[in-house]
Write a protein that holds these residues in place. Structure first.
Motif, PDB file in Angstrom:
ATOM      1  N   LEU A 136       0.839  -1.203   0.000  1.00 58.40           N
ATOM      2  CA  LEU A 136       0.000   0.000   0.000  1.00 58.40           C
ATOM      3  C   LEU A 136       0.872   1.251   0.000  1.00 58.40           C
ATOM      4  O   LEU A 136       0.583   2.212  -0.717  1.00 58.40           O
ATOM      5  CB  LEU A 136      -0.953   0.002   1.198  1.00 58.40           C
ATOM      6  N   PHE A 137       1.931   1.252   0.768  1.00 59.78           N
ATOM      7  CA  PHE A 137       2.859   2.380   0.764  1.00 59.78           C
ATOM      8  C   PHE A 137       3.436   2.574  -0.640  1.00 59.78           C
ATOM      9  O   PHE A 137       3.505   3.693  -1.142  1.00 59.78           O
ATOM     10  CB  PHE A 137       3.976   2.168   1.784  1.00 59.78           C
ATOM     11  N   ALA A 138       3.829   1.463  -1.283  1.00 58.89           N
ATOM     12  CA  ALA A 138       4.376   1.538  -2.643  1.00 58.89           C
ATOM     13  C   ALA A 138       3.340   2.095  -3.612  1.00 58.89           C
ATOM     14  O   ALA A 138       3.677   2.890  -4.498  1.00 58.89           O
ATOM     15  CB  ALA A 138       4.841   0.160  -3.096  1.00 58.89           C
ATOM     16  N   ALA A 154       1.339  16.436  -2.753  1.00 61.82           N
ATOM     17  CA  ALA A 154       0.576  17.611  -3.174  1.00 61.82           C
ATOM     18  C   ALA A 154       0.242  17.610  -4.658  1.00 61.82           C
ATOM     19  O   ALA A 154      -0.628  18.345  -5.089  1.00 61.82           O
ATOM     20  CB  ALA A 154       1.354  18.882  -2.836  1.00 61.82           C
ATOM     21  N   ASN A 155       0.913  16.778  -5.456  1.00 63.90           N
ATOM     22  CA  ASN A 155       0.709  16.857  -6.903  1.00 63.90           C
ATOM     23  C   ASN A 155      -0.513  16.093  -7.394  1.00 63.90           C
ATOM     24  O   ASN A 155      -0.962  16.283  -8.494  1.00 63.90           O
ATOM     25  CB  ASN A 155       1.958  16.405  -7.655  1.00 63.90           C
ATOM     26  N   TYR A 156      -1.060  15.191  -6.590  1.00 69.10           N
ATOM     27  CA  TYR A 156      -2.270  14.467  -6.954  1.00 69.10           C
ATOM     28  C   TYR A 156      -3.168  14.391  -5.741  1.00 69.10           C
ATOM     29  O   TYR A 156      -2.708  14.445  -4.607  1.00 69.10           O
ATOM     30  CB  TYR A 156      -1.952  13.033  -7.398  1.00 69.10           C
ATOM     31  N   ASP A 157      -4.438  14.209  -5.979  1.00 65.08           N
ATOM     32  CA  ASP A 157      -5.384  14.123  -4.877  1.00 65.08           C
ATOM     33  C   ASP A 157      -5.503  12.678  -4.386  1.00 65.08           C
ATOM     34  O   ASP A 157      -6.573  12.088  -4.381  1.00 65.08           O
ATOM     35  CB  ASP A 157      -6.749  14.661  -5.310  1.00 65.08           C
ATOM     36  N   VAL A 158      -4.384  12.109  -3.968  1.00 63.72           N
ATOM     37  CA  VAL A 158      -4.372  10.742  -3.476  1.00 63.72           C
ATOM     38  C   VAL A 158      -5.059  10.621  -2.117  1.00 63.72           C
ATOM     39  O   VAL A 158      -5.513   9.557  -1.734  1.00 63.72           O
ATOM     40  CB  VAL A 158      -2.922  10.187  -3.451  1.00 63.72           C
ATOM     41  N   ARG A 159      -5.176  11.721  -1.429  1.00 66.28           N
ATOM     42  CA  ARG A 159      -5.803  11.704  -0.096  1.00 66.28           C
ATOM     43  C   ARG A 159      -7.235  11.188  -0.114  1.00 66.28           C
ATOM     44  O   ARG A 159      -7.698  10.629   0.860  1.00 66.28           O
ATOM     45  CB  ARG A 159      -5.778  13.101   0.512  1.00 66.28           C
ATOM     46  N   GLY A 203      -0.331   8.798   5.902  1.00 69.04           N
ATOM     47  CA  GLY A 203       0.490   9.983   6.127  1.00 69.04           C
ATOM     48  C   GLY A 203       1.152  10.454   4.844  1.00 69.04           C
ATOM     49  O   GLY A 203       1.184  11.656   4.545  1.00 69.04           O
ATOM     50  N   LEU A 204       1.682   9.515   4.074  1.00 66.81           N
ATOM     51  CA  LEU A 204       2.287   9.859   2.791  1.00 66.81           C
ATOM     52  C   LEU A 204       1.254  10.450   1.846  1.00 66.81           C
ATOM     53  O   LEU A 204       1.524  11.437   1.157  1.00 66.81           O
ATOM     54  CB  LEU A 204       2.935   8.626   2.165  1.00 66.81           C
ATOM     55  N   ALA A 205       0.068   9.866   1.838  1.00 74.05           N
ATOM     56  CA  ALA A 205      -1.004  10.380   0.969  1.00 74.05           C
ATOM     57  C   ALA A 205      -1.340  11.826   1.298  1.00 74.05           C
ATOM     58  O   ALA A 205      -1.622  12.623   0.403  1.00 74.05           O
ATOM     59  CB  ALA A 205      -2.248   9.505   1.102  1.00 74.05           C
ATOM     60  N   ARG A 206      -1.280  12.173   2.561  1.00 75.36           N
ATOM     61  CA  ARG A 206      -1.590  13.546   2.974  1.00 75.36           C
ATOM     62  C   ARG A 206      -0.458  14.513   2.640  1.00 75.36           C
ATOM     63  O   ARG A 206      -0.681  15.717   2.533  1.00 75.36           O
ATOM     64  CB  ARG A 206      -1.914  13.572   4.459  1.00 75.36           C
ATOM     65  N   LEU A 207       0.757  13.984   2.473  1.00 77.32           N
ATOM     66  CA  LEU A 207       1.902  14.831   2.136  1.00 77.32           C
ATOM     67  C   LEU A 207       2.014  15.111   0.642  1.00 77.32           C
ATOM     68  O   LEU A 207       2.574  16.130   0.248  1.00 77.32           O
ATOM     69  CB  LEU A 207       3.203  14.164   2.594  1.00 77.32           C
ATOM     70  N   PHE A 229       3.054   5.838  -2.994  1.00 80.33           N
ATOM     71  CA  PHE A 229       4.264   6.501  -3.470  1.00 80.33           C
ATOM     72  C   PHE A 229       4.291   6.593  -4.997  1.00 80.33           C
ATOM     73  O   PHE A 229       4.723   7.598  -5.558  1.00 80.33           O
ATOM     74  CB  PHE A 229       5.500   5.758  -2.959  1.00 80.33           C
ATOM     75  N   ALA A 230       3.821   5.556  -5.670  1.00 82.24           N
ATOM     76  CA  ALA A 230       3.852   5.508  -7.131  1.00 82.24           C
ATOM     77  C   ALA A 230       2.577   6.060  -7.766  1.00 82.24           C
ATOM     78  O   ALA A 230       2.431   6.000  -8.989  1.00 82.24           O
ATOM     79  CB  ALA A 230       4.073   4.068  -7.596  1.00 82.24           C
ATOM     80  N   TYR A 231       1.682   6.611  -6.971  1.00 79.08           N
ATOM     81  CA  TYR A 231       0.402   7.121  -7.465  1.00 79.08           C
ATOM     82  C   TYR A 231       0.606   8.121  -8.595  1.00 79.08           C
ATOM     83  O   TYR A 231       1.385   9.056  -8.478  1.00 79.08           O
ATOM     84  CB  TYR A 231      -0.340   7.790  -6.310  1.00 79.08           C
ATOM     85  N   ARG A 232      -0.094   7.870  -9.694  1.00 80.83           N
ATOM     86  CA  ARG A 232      -0.001   8.758 -10.858  1.00 80.83           C
ATOM     87  C   ARG A 232      -1.402   9.141 -11.352  1.00 80.83           C
ATOM     88  O   ARG A 232      -1.672   9.108 -12.541  1.00 80.83           O
ATOM     89  CB  ARG A 232       0.773   8.059 -11.977  1.00 80.83           C
TER      90      ARG A 232
END
Length: 139
Positions: A85-87, A127-132, A121-125, A90-93
């Motif tokens: 899930l972290f990966a 800023a370039n995509y709305d992964v949150r 936490g990473l998702a909230r950090l 992190f790789a969210y595009r």
């Protein structure tokens, strides 16, 4: 790299099996065949990456689905403590299908890596995509 008698897999110098490379390439049919031949969906390479880590890192939803259906551990961690899930975060595009898939399979959004960072936490950090939005249900 070959499969020995009895389904034992022979890894390359990085500790990766054919299933690891299949996860990188995104070939779902090959993943099914390798699993049917006895390869371990949770085999870790020298850095602790499982095929599921690599499939999520590359955005290969079909292979990730095959691996999860074969019983791959959704919260396996690599040497850095990062889960699939972290990966995926992190790789969210701009595509959240892997995040949704892993969450449906029970991936822990609060599993901290060795640096104390979690997928949510990473998702909230980022800023370039709305992964949150894939963690709106998580406090």
């Amino acid at each position: 790299m070959t499969i020995e008698a009895g389904g034992a897999e022979v890894a390359d110098r990085y500790g990766r099996s054919e299933l690891h490379y299949c996860a990188l390439d995104g070939d779902g049919a090959q993943a099914r065949a390798l699993l049917a031949a006895g390869l371990d969906p949770d085999a870790a390479d020298q850095q602790g990456h499982t095929p599921l880590h690599l499939a999520t890192q590359q955005g290969n939803v079909e292979v990730a689905t095959v691996l999860l259906d074969a019983g791959a551990r959704v919260d396996a961690v690599n040497e850095y403590g990062n889960s699939p899930l972290f990966a995926a975060v992190f790789a969210y595009r701009g595509r959240g299908d892997l995040i949704e898939l892993l969450r449906r399979h029970g991936a822990d959004p609060h599993r901290a890596n060795i640096s104390g960072q979690t997928p949510v936490g990473l998702a909230r950090l980022i800023a370039n995509y709305d992964v949150r939005k894939y963690f709106a249900d998580v406090g």
